[in-house]
Design an enzyme around this catalytic site. Structure first.
Site, PDB file in Angstrom:
ATOM      1  N   PRO A 173       0.822  -1.215   0.000  1.00 22.35           N
ATOM      2  CA  PRO A 173       0.000   0.000   0.000  1.00 22.35           C
ATOM      3  C   PRO A 173       0.853   1.261   0.000  1.00 22.35           C
ATOM      4  CG  PRO A 173       0.028  -0.992   2.177  1.00 22.35           C
ATOM      5  CD  PRO A 173       0.743  -1.949   1.267  1.00 22.35           C
ATOM      6  N   CYS A 174       0.195   2.382  -0.206  1.00 19.57           N
ATOM      7  CA  CYS A 174       0.836   3.694  -0.213  1.00 19.57           C
ATOM      8  C   CYS A 174       1.817   3.844   0.946  1.00 19.57           C
ATOM      9  CB  CYS A 174      -0.270   4.728  -0.130  1.00 19.57           C
ATOM     10  SG  CYS A 174       0.250   6.385   0.307  1.00 19.57           S
ATOM     11  N   LEU A 175       2.973   4.411   0.659  1.00 17.81           N
ATOM     12  CA  LEU A 175       3.997   4.571   1.696  1.00 17.81           C
ATOM     13  C   LEU A 175       3.532   5.440   2.859  1.00 17.81           C
ATOM     14  CD1 LEU A 175       7.274   5.014  -0.397  1.00 17.81           C
ATOM     15  CD2 LEU A 175       6.608   3.032   0.982  1.00 17.81           C
ATOM     16  N   SER A 177       1.065   5.045   4.543  1.00 18.72           N
ATOM     17  CA  SER A 177       0.479   4.173   5.564  1.00 18.72           C
ATOM     18  C   SER A 177       1.502   3.717   6.598  1.00 18.72           C
ATOM     19  CB  SER A 177      -0.150   2.946   4.900  1.00 18.72           C
ATOM     20  OG  SER A 177       0.851   2.131   4.299  1.00 18.72           O
TER      21      SER A 177
END
Length: 276
Positions: A173-175, A177
């Site tokens: 997932p998106c960094l 996060s």
């Protein structure tokens, strides 16, 4: 395996006739892109949004996978890092990220003549706290995997049955996060945590997270891998490498990797509120 759900997914795309896929290169959106292309051919388009929260290595993977499938692939840039509602990292940060994504993709789809924007949200995603899903729905995006009831496990099983080599690719997932809610997100912090994860993956530790809180890095590994990590890794090298990246303290989470772990603070707060 999953043949009935595959047919249901194909039917959805047949009815769409044309579709633009919000394609990150993750296993979910790649499966959607594969089935869309199998049904629609060149009338399916995969679009990857590039920003500092996406590692260059992930973009390269996305390009390779799209080329393997054969689906046309475009790159667009998103500007969520210019939105203080995003960079301040509130609990609904993902809402502002997905708003930016779909506010970029929807007009692009309209311009190119695609009546639908489709994402890779699966049935399990609906069970977690995912404010980004709301943003996508508000902008008319469709989620065929969720519509058909395809779980994360089934995504991998179907991908394997279709011969996709990346069926077991770790979730990425998106960094953003990796940071606790409320800690400001910057490009430098995103790059630091991204480089740390790449370093460990190159050492052979594929499924992991490096959580970042101020100057502290917390490494999360699958629980069954923790002992092997401690016994086999050169801990001094790990610490020195992380410190070179800008961390001061390097820790290992003894509980191990759990998806969505940072959302526990939300549950804790709701429990406190519920107890008066």
């Amino acid at each position: 395996m999953g043949s009935e759900k595959i047919e249901q997914l194909k039917t959805i795309f047949l009815q769409m006739e044309q579709a633009l896929i919000a394609y990150s290169g993750g296993v979910d959106s790649t499966l959607v892109a594969k089935i869309a292309y199998d049904v629609l051919g060149k009338k399916a388009l995969a679009v990857t949004a590039v920003s500092p929260s996406l590692l260059p290595e992930e973009l390269e993977d996305a390009k390779i996978q799209a080329a393997t499938i054969g689906i046309p692939h475009q790159i667009v840039e998103t500007q969520e890092m210019e939105n203080p509602n995003y960079t301040s990292n509130p609990v609904n940060r993902c809402y502002f990220c997905k708003s930016e994504l779909h506010d970029t993709l929807k007009p692009l789809a309209k311009k190119l003549g695609y009546p639908y924007v489709v994402d890779g949200v699966n049935a399990d995603d609906l069970k977690d706290y995912r404010p980004g899903i709301q943003a996508a729905k508000e902008r008319g995006a469709r989620s065929p995997l969720a519509e058909v009831g395809v779980s994360k496990l089934e995504v991998r099983q179907i991908s394997q049955s279709l011969g996709l080599d990346w069926w077991d690719k770790p979730a990425q997932p998106c960094l953003s996060s990796r940071f606790p809610y409320g800690e400001e997100i910057t490009v430098a912090k995103l790059q630091r945590v991204g480089r740390a994860e790449i370093y460990l993956r190159k050492l052979g530790w594929g499924n992991l997270r490096v959580r970042s809180q101020e100057d502290t890095a917390r490494i999360e590994l699958p629980p069954e891998k923790i002992k092997d990590f401690i016994l086999s890794i050169d801990l001094d090298s790990v610490v020195s490498t992380f410190q070179e990246l800008g961390f001061i303290y390097v820790t290992l989470d003894l509980e191990g990797y759990r998806s969505g772990k940072l959302n526990r603070v939300l549950n804790k707060e709701s429990l406190v509120m519920g107890n008066g």
